[in-house]
Design an enzyme around this catalytic site. Sequence first.
Site, PDB file in Angstrom:
ATOM      1  N   ASP A  46       0.877  -1.218  -0.029  1.00 47.86           N
ATOM      2  CA  ASP A  46      -0.088  -0.108   0.056  1.00 47.86           C
ATOM      3  C   ASP A  46       0.881   1.267  -0.176  1.00 47.86           C
ATOM      4  OD1 ASP A  46      -2.858   1.156   0.844  1.00 47.86           O
ATOM      5  OD2 ASP A  46      -1.328   2.233   1.936  1.00 47.86           O
ATOM      6  N   TYR A  51       3.224   9.919  -0.274  1.00 45.77           N
ATOM      7  CA  TYR A  51       4.246   9.206   0.298  1.00 45.77           C
ATOM      8  C   TYR A  51       5.620   9.368  -0.308  1.00 45.77           C
ATOM      9  CZ  TYR A  51       0.442   6.604   2.553  1.00 45.77           C
ATOM     10  OH  TYR A  51      -0.649   6.179   2.916  1.00 45.77           O
ATOM     11  N   LYS A  76      -2.837   5.776  -4.429  1.00 46.47           N
ATOM     12  CA  LYS A  76      -3.826   6.511  -4.017  1.00 46.47           C
ATOM     13  C   LYS A  76      -3.597   7.848  -4.729  1.00 46.47           C
ATOM     14  CE  LYS A  76      -3.776   4.345   0.444  1.00 46.47           C
ATOM     15  NZ  LYS A  76      -2.327   4.639   1.057  1.00 46.47           N
ATOM     16  N   HIS A 109      -7.570   9.545  -2.074  1.00 48.82           N
ATOM     17  CA  HIS A 109      -6.934   9.621  -0.882  1.00 48.82           C
ATOM     18  C   HIS A 109      -7.877  10.057   0.370  1.00 48.82           C
ATOM     19  CE1 HIS A 109      -2.653   9.081   1.048  1.00 48.82           C
ATOM     20  NE2 HIS A 109      -3.521   9.020   2.009  1.00 48.82           N
ATOM     21  N   LEU A 191      -2.023  -0.497  13.765  1.00 48.76           N
ATOM     22  CA  LEU A 191      -1.427  -0.910  15.175  1.00 48.76           C
ATOM     23  C   LEU A 191      -1.444   0.553  16.125  1.00 48.76           C
ATOM     24  CD1 LEU A 191       1.828  -2.536  13.915  1.00 48.76           C
ATOM     25  CD2 LEU A 191      -0.168  -3.642  14.835  1.00 48.76           C
ATOM     26  N   ILE A 230      -3.028  -3.296   6.876  1.00 49.44           N
ATOM     27  CA  ILE A 230      -1.743  -2.938   6.120  1.00 49.44           C
ATOM     28  C   ILE A 230      -0.693  -2.306   7.085  1.00 49.44           C
ATOM     29  CG2 ILE A 230      -2.552  -2.591   3.846  1.00 49.44           C
ATOM     30  CD1 ILE A 230      -2.909   0.260   4.580  1.00 49.44           C
ATOM     31  N   LYS A 232       2.670  -1.167   9.146  1.00 49.53           N
ATOM     32  CA  LYS A 232       4.001  -0.782   8.593  1.00 49.53           C
ATOM     33  C   LYS A 232       4.955  -0.981   9.480  1.00 49.53           C
ATOM     34  CE  LYS A 232       6.751   3.152   8.623  1.00 49.53           C
ATOM     35  NZ  LYS A 232       6.975   4.412   9.431  1.00 49.53           N
ATOM     36  N   SER A 233       6.146  -1.258   9.111  1.00 49.01           N
ATOM     37  CA  SER A 233       7.354  -1.371  10.001  1.00 49.01           C
ATOM     38  C   SER A 233       8.454  -1.388   8.929  1.00 49.01           C
ATOM     39  CB  SER A 233       7.532  -2.605  10.609  1.00 49.01           C
ATOM     40  OG  SER A 233       8.781  -2.712  11.325  1.00 49.01           O
ATOM     41  N   VAL A 234       9.780  -0.673   9.363  1.00 46.26           N
ATOM     42  CA  VAL A 234      10.781  -0.661   8.609  1.00 46.26           C
ATOM     43  C   VAL A 234      11.994  -1.563   9.056  1.00 46.26           C
ATOM     44  CG1 VAL A 234      10.463   1.625   7.582  1.00 46.26           C
ATOM     45  CG2 VAL A 234      11.725   1.635   9.480  1.00 46.26           C
ATOM     46  N   ARG A 238      10.452  -7.273  12.542  1.00 50.70           N
ATOM     47  CA  ARG A 238       9.236  -6.875  12.789  1.00 50.70           C
ATOM     48  C   ARG A 238       8.187  -7.045  11.597  1.00 50.70           C
ATOM     49  NH1 ARG A 238       9.198  -1.198  16.299  1.00 50.70           N
ATOM     50  NH2 ARG A 238       9.458  -2.039  18.224  1.00 50.70           N
ATOM     51  N   ASN A 242       5.202  -9.426  11.920  1.00 51.33           N
ATOM     52  CA  ASN A 242       3.618  -8.896  11.355  1.00 51.33           C
ATOM     53  C   ASN A 242       3.457  -9.873  10.483  1.00 51.33           C
ATOM     54  OD1 ASN A 242       4.104  -6.766  13.158  1.00 51.33           O
ATOM     55  ND2 ASN A 242       4.337  -5.228  11.513  1.00 51.33           N
TER      56      ASN A 242
HETATM   57  P1  NAD Z   1       0.665   1.497  11.864  1.00 53.58           P
HETATM   58  O1  NAD Z   1      -0.384   1.473  12.945  1.00 53.58           O
HETATM   59  O2  NAD Z   1       0.824   0.371  11.140  1.00 53.58           O
HETATM   60  O3  NAD Z   1       2.131   1.597  13.082  1.00 53.58           O
HETATM   61  C1  NAD Z   1       3.322   1.504  12.482  1.00 53.58           C
HETATM   62  C2  NAD Z   1       4.352   1.700  13.627  1.00 53.58           C
HETATM   63  O4  NAD Z   1       4.073   0.698  14.580  1.00 53.58           O
HETATM   64  C3  NAD Z   1       5.966   1.370  13.051  1.00 53.58           C
HETATM   65  O5  NAD Z   1       6.317   2.464  12.562  1.00 53.58           O
HETATM   66  C4  NAD Z   1       6.282   0.952  14.490  1.00 53.58           C
HETATM   67  O6  NAD Z   1       6.825   2.075  15.349  1.00 53.58           O
HETATM   68  C5  NAD Z   1       5.254   0.089  14.982  1.00 53.58           C
HETATM   69  N1  NAD Z   1       5.443  -1.312  14.818  1.00 53.58           N
HETATM   70  C6  NAD Z   1       5.352  -1.794  13.665  1.00 53.58           C
HETATM   71  N2  NAD Z   1       5.222  -3.051  13.919  1.00 53.58           N
HETATM   72  C7  NAD Z   1       5.825  -3.441  14.974  1.00 53.58           C
HETATM   73  C8  NAD Z   1       5.811  -4.920  15.896  1.00 53.58           C
HETATM   74  N3  NAD Z   1       5.749  -5.982  15.185  1.00 53.58           N
HETATM   75  N4  NAD Z   1       6.118  -4.453  17.035  1.00 53.58           N
HETATM   76  C9  NAD Z   1       6.056  -3.294  17.847  1.00 53.58           C
HETATM   77  N5  NAD Z   1       5.864  -2.189  16.885  1.00 53.58           N
HETATM   78  C10 NAD Z   1       5.675  -1.949  15.721  1.00 53.58           C
HETATM   79  O7  NAD Z   1       0.792   2.831  11.493  1.00 53.58           O
HETATM   80  P2  NAD Z   1       0.553   3.492   9.952  1.00 53.58           P
HETATM   81  O8  NAD Z   1       2.069   3.432   9.267  1.00 53.58           O
HETATM   82  O9  NAD Z   1       0.332   5.080  10.380  1.00 53.58           O
HETATM   83  O10 NAD Z   1      -0.225   2.767   9.074  1.00 53.58           O
HETATM   84  C11 NAD Z   1       0.076   1.642   8.369  1.00 53.58           C
HETATM   85  C12 NAD Z   1      -0.385   2.014   6.921  1.00 53.58           C
HETATM   86  O11 NAD Z   1      -1.539   2.377   6.623  1.00 53.58           O
HETATM   87  C13 NAD Z   1       0.559   3.066   6.092  1.00 53.58           C
HETATM   88  O12 NAD Z   1       1.932   2.803   5.943  1.00 53.58           O
HETATM   89  C14 NAD Z   1      -0.120   3.381   5.115  1.00 53.58           C
HETATM   90  O13 NAD Z   1       0.165   2.423   3.979  1.00 53.58           O
HETATM   91  C15 NAD Z   1      -1.590   3.297   5.513  1.00 53.58           C
HETATM   92  N6  NAD Z   1      -2.072   4.844   6.080  1.00 53.58           N
HETATM   93  C16 NAD Z   1      -3.089   5.174   5.160  1.00 53.58           C
HETATM   94  C17 NAD Z   1      -3.573   6.469   5.488  1.00 53.58           C
HETATM   95  C18 NAD Z   1      -4.628   7.088   4.712  1.00 53.58           C
HETATM   96  O14 NAD Z   1      -4.945   8.181   4.952  1.00 53.58           O
HETATM   97  N7  NAD Z   1      -5.226   6.304   3.700  1.00 53.58           N
HETATM   98  C19 NAD Z   1      -3.187   7.026   6.674  1.00 53.58           C
HETATM   99  C20 NAD Z   1      -2.002   6.771   7.451  1.00 53.58           C
HETATM  100  C21 NAD Z   1      -1.666   5.456   7.123  1.00 53.58           C
END
Ligand code: NAD
Length: 278
Positions: A46, A51, A76, A109, A191, A230, A232-234, A238, A242
């Site tokens: 995604d 981005y 998006k 979006h 998350l 969906i 996210k982690s870098v 993790r 996930n």
């Molecule tokens: P998320 O809820 O997925 O949280 C990501 C954060 O959680 C990471 O940066 C890390 O700090 C932590 N994390 C991830 N895996 C972990 C693990 N296994 N253990 C501990 N901590 C962990 O937040 P996000 O990135 O805001 O949302 C996910 C995705 O949703 C985005 O990357 C994007 O693709 C999408 N998104 C879309 C919109 C939209 O407006 N449509 C807005 C925000 C996000």
Amino acid sequence: MTTSPNLTFNDGHTIPQLGYGVWQVEDDVAEKVVGQAFKAGFRHIDTAKIYGNEAGVGRAIASSGLAHDELFITTKLWNDDQGYDSTLAAFEASMERLGLDTLDLYLIHWQKPGAKSYVDTWRALIELQKQGKVKTIGVSNFTKEGLQEIIDATGVTPAIHQIELHPFFNQAELREFGAAHGILTQAWSPLGQGGELLKDKVVTDIAEKHNATSAQVVIAWHLAIGNVVIPKSVTESRIQENYASLDITLDAADVEAISGLDRGAEGRIGADPATADF
Ligand code: NAD
């Protein structure tokens, strides 16, 4: 390795229920971490124009050795590009950056109600789908009224609605609206952006019971209630952790306890689609 289940859209196409999001990931980092996500088992990515990493995602796809038909790619349309002709042009530019001929899912979006251009924008997505350039079309960050308006104006129901959704903000009303209209619900910030939610005692107790991590239990909750999700982690470990959430099955009491964490509007982290005007 367990693979993600697929959910079926109202247009007959399918989407892997568990995907990988790349918000706030730099373009060069995106190439690396999307490669790691593919290695971990993810097949659904995604991204979004805003981005700034569509090109990095594209490079990861090109170097993955995976055929596009094994993958599911979402991008998006950004708010500034809303409108019929500008949407068609923005789509081509995204495809150029991604290096793809066809897209799996294109989303508006944000509804951005004040601009009053979301109906024309939706018509452009319908046209792109008609031309076969995108398989499935949907929206993100709409209100119930906004969804109803684009359906009534065009006769075409979005296949999916991507919204902020996590246990502190579980969006029961929009999920019900989606279920009643054949619109899948996709959870962003699933998350809770990795904050307080993962330390919540209800979550940590259930994690301990399943010999899992908090993140895995929260992802398993999304899967159990039917969301496309969906995280996210870098961090490679993790990313793998996930994906391995697919191996965890919560019982009904776990699901109910996590659903009970909802804080209503207080639980929202991001902008409110009804008023967002950026
Ligand atoms: P998320 O809820 O997925 O949280 C990501 C954060 O959680 C990471 O940066 C890390 O700090 C932590 N994390 C991830 N895996 C972990 C693990 N296994 N253990 C501990 N901590 C962990 O937040 P996000 O990135 O805001 O949302 C996910 C995705 O949703 C985005 O990357 C994007 O693709 C999408 N998104 C879309 C919109 C939209 O407006 N449509 C807005 C925000 C996000």
